[in-house]
Enzyme design. Structure first.
Site, short mmCIF file in Angstrom:
data_model
loop_
_atom_site.label_atom_id
_atom_site.label_comp_id
_atom_site.label_asym_id
_atom_site.label_seq_id
_atom_site.Cartn_x
_atom_site.Cartn_y
_atom_site.Cartn_z
N LYS A 78 48.79 23.70 61.14
CA LYS A 78 47.69 22.75 61.33
C LYS A 78 47.78 21.66 60.27
CE LYS A 78 42.64 22.76 61.99
NZ LYS A 78 41.43 23.63 62.06
N SER A 153 38.53 23.28 65.94
CA SER A 153 39.33 22.12 65.56
C SER A 153 40.84 22.39 65.60
CB SER A 153 38.95 21.66 64.15
OG SER A 153 39.20 22.70 63.20
N SER A 177 36.81 27.68 64.68
CA SER A 177 37.88 26.74 65.00
C SER A 177 39.25 27.35 65.24
CB SER A 177 37.99 25.68 63.89
OG SER A 177 36.91 24.80 63.95
#
Length: 488
Positions: A78, A153, A177
């Site tokens: 990420k 996210s 997330s």
């Protein structure tokens, strides 16, 4: 060479590398080719680092040491995980061009295991969002339906794994997330216990809530990745000195006699009836596998979203003060004074959702609002922790839906922050209590995956994996493939 990750889990890949049926270079090149073939549809990657990844793979092949289960196997990170010398932006304009001078602890651990990072994955800006539509750079799509959101996210991480671009990825989870995008994409996503995995090198949003965790296609793969990244870190003041077991050790022990609690609040208003029915069928499957299942109450769950958004935004407003245009990242070019540098850089560099949360948090911490908002939210957090503790006095696990709906359409909720916030109602309490939580595919509704959430006692990820493995073995939902798989 092409390579289909839907046909191989991490254990299988590890064996092929050990037996010299496959080289790390071949696997890495095939992975980069897969990303090139499919990412036009999915848009999961913000960038790849092919030359560096291939160089690392070549060095591994020359050494010939594939003893670690992750050695030689590509993965993605990420974009809020610090990677030395590799652009890391948190999907924000304000960090355009920023190249960290150090690696996050989890990145160091994976490198020590021989894992090969092939790139950085899209996300909501600074992890603020639930659909990955708040990225300053691109909109990632759901692996199953490119008109739907991948969740957020960690939407880029989830979509890349679900689309078969990579076998696993790391994400971060502040209020769901990892678990919510795992649910939307039909994969396995774990938020570890707070303190189980070092946060050093993670771009902080809400320091008392953030946790890094793995996203994978199978339960065993997830446990293998947690084995590599878990453990105490002196660089992280919130890291806990707790024994790190082999998380794969209990996988095949079944769940006969396990005590499972189902909160009635997880099936109240707001849950799509079709999703509720699919999750109830999954819970019945756990009962058939030998678990005792009872309905319980977590009465303060209904206040979780309100408490979370006050606490999270307050911590975020403090953490994001460092992005000011002075030390690194974007600086407004037309600013003519120090005040203009601050104001214009942050106005132009931050997206709407980030600004919204900074303003909410700054207000909540202000002298006139602190007692009425932040203090009260902290008190509600304590009540939520107590609710969980009472249930865990009598039960091994808590289960329910991961998200109240399946993935919704791109653009449907991006202009309705309240609706997007409420979509995290079932995952948020886990972060407030610092508990481990995992989402696993519970089946499909109208062609889209549904997530089953398993919540465990602190530092008891092993029991979560044990139950998830039993469910996975019985249902085999992970074998179903999205249409994007046909590109290989």
């Amino acid at each position: 060479m092409t390579f289909n990750y839907f046909d191989h889990d991490l254990s299988d890949l590890h064996q092929k590398l050990l037996n010299h049926e496959l080289t790390a270079q071949e696997l890495t090149q095939a992975t980069l080719d897969n990303i090139t073939a499919s990412d036009g549809d999915v848009q999961a990657f913000l960038g790849t680092n092919g030359p560096e990844a291939l160089q690392q793979a070549q060095e591994l092949d020359q050494k010939g040491d594939f003893s670690n289960p992750l050695a030689g196997i590509p993965m993605g990170l990420k974009d809020n995980l610090s990677t030395k010398g590799l652009e890391t932006r948190g999907a924000s304009k304000i960090l355009a061009g920023f190249k960290p001078v150090y690696d996050a602890t989890v990145v160091q651990k994976l490198q020590a295991a021989g894992a090969i990072s092939v790139g950085k994955l899209n996300m909501d800006e600074f992890a603020m969002g639930g659909s990955t539509e708040n990225s300053a750079y691109q909109k990632t799509t759901n692996a199953w339906d490119h008109t739907k959101v991948p969740g957020g996210s960690s939407g880029g991480s989830a979509a890349a794994v679900a689309a078969g671009q990579i076998p696993y990825a790391l994400g971060s989870d502040t209020g769901g997330s990892i678990r919510q995008p795992a649910a939307f994409n039909g994969i396995v996503g774990l938020k570890p216990t707070y303190g189980r995995v070092s946060r050093f090198g993670l771009f902080a949003m809400a320091s008392s809530l953030d946790q890094i965790g793995p996203l994978t296609r199978t339960v065993k793969d997830n446990a293998l990745v947690l084995n590599a990244i878990a453990g105490f870190d002196k660089m992280d003041s919130t890291s806990v000195k707790s024994e790190v077991p082999d998380f794969t050790a209990q996988l095949n022990q079944g769940i006969k006699g396990m005590r499972i609690a189902v909160p009635k609040e997880y099936f109240e208003e707001g849950i799509d009836p079709k999703v509720a029915q699919q999750v109830k069928s999954a819970i019945e499957q756990l009962r058939e596998l030998g678990a005792t299942v009872d309905e319980v109450s977590l009465p303060h769950t209904r206040y979780g979203v309100a408490a979370y958004y006050i606490i999270m935004s307050s911590e975020a407003s403090s953490n994001l003060q460092r992005y000011d245009g002075i030390r690194y990242g974007f600086r407004a070019p037309e600013a003519k004074s120090l005040e203009e540098v601050y104001v214009q850089t942050r106005s132009q560099g931050f997206g709407d959702e980030v600004k919204r949360r900074i303003m909410l948090g700054t207000f909540s911490l202000s002298a006139g609002a602190y007692d009425a908002f932040f203090k009260k939210a902290a008190q509600v957090r304590t009540l939520i922790v107590e609710d969980f503790n009472k249930v865990f006095n009598d039960y091994d696990l808590i289960v329910g839906p991961t998200a109240p709906t399946t993935a919704y359409g791109l653009g449907e909720e991006i202009n309705d922050p309240k609706a997007m916030y409420l979509a995290d109602a079932l995952t948020i309490p886990v972060n407030l209590a610092g508990l481990p939580g995992l989402s696993i595919n519970a089946g499909f509704v109208d062609g889209l995956p549904v997530g089953l959430q398993l919540i465990g006692k602190p530092f008891d990820e092993a029991t979560i994996y044990q139950a998830a493995q039993a469910f996975e073995d019985a249902t085999r939902w992970f074998e179903k493939r999205p249409a994007v798989a046909e590109k290989y």
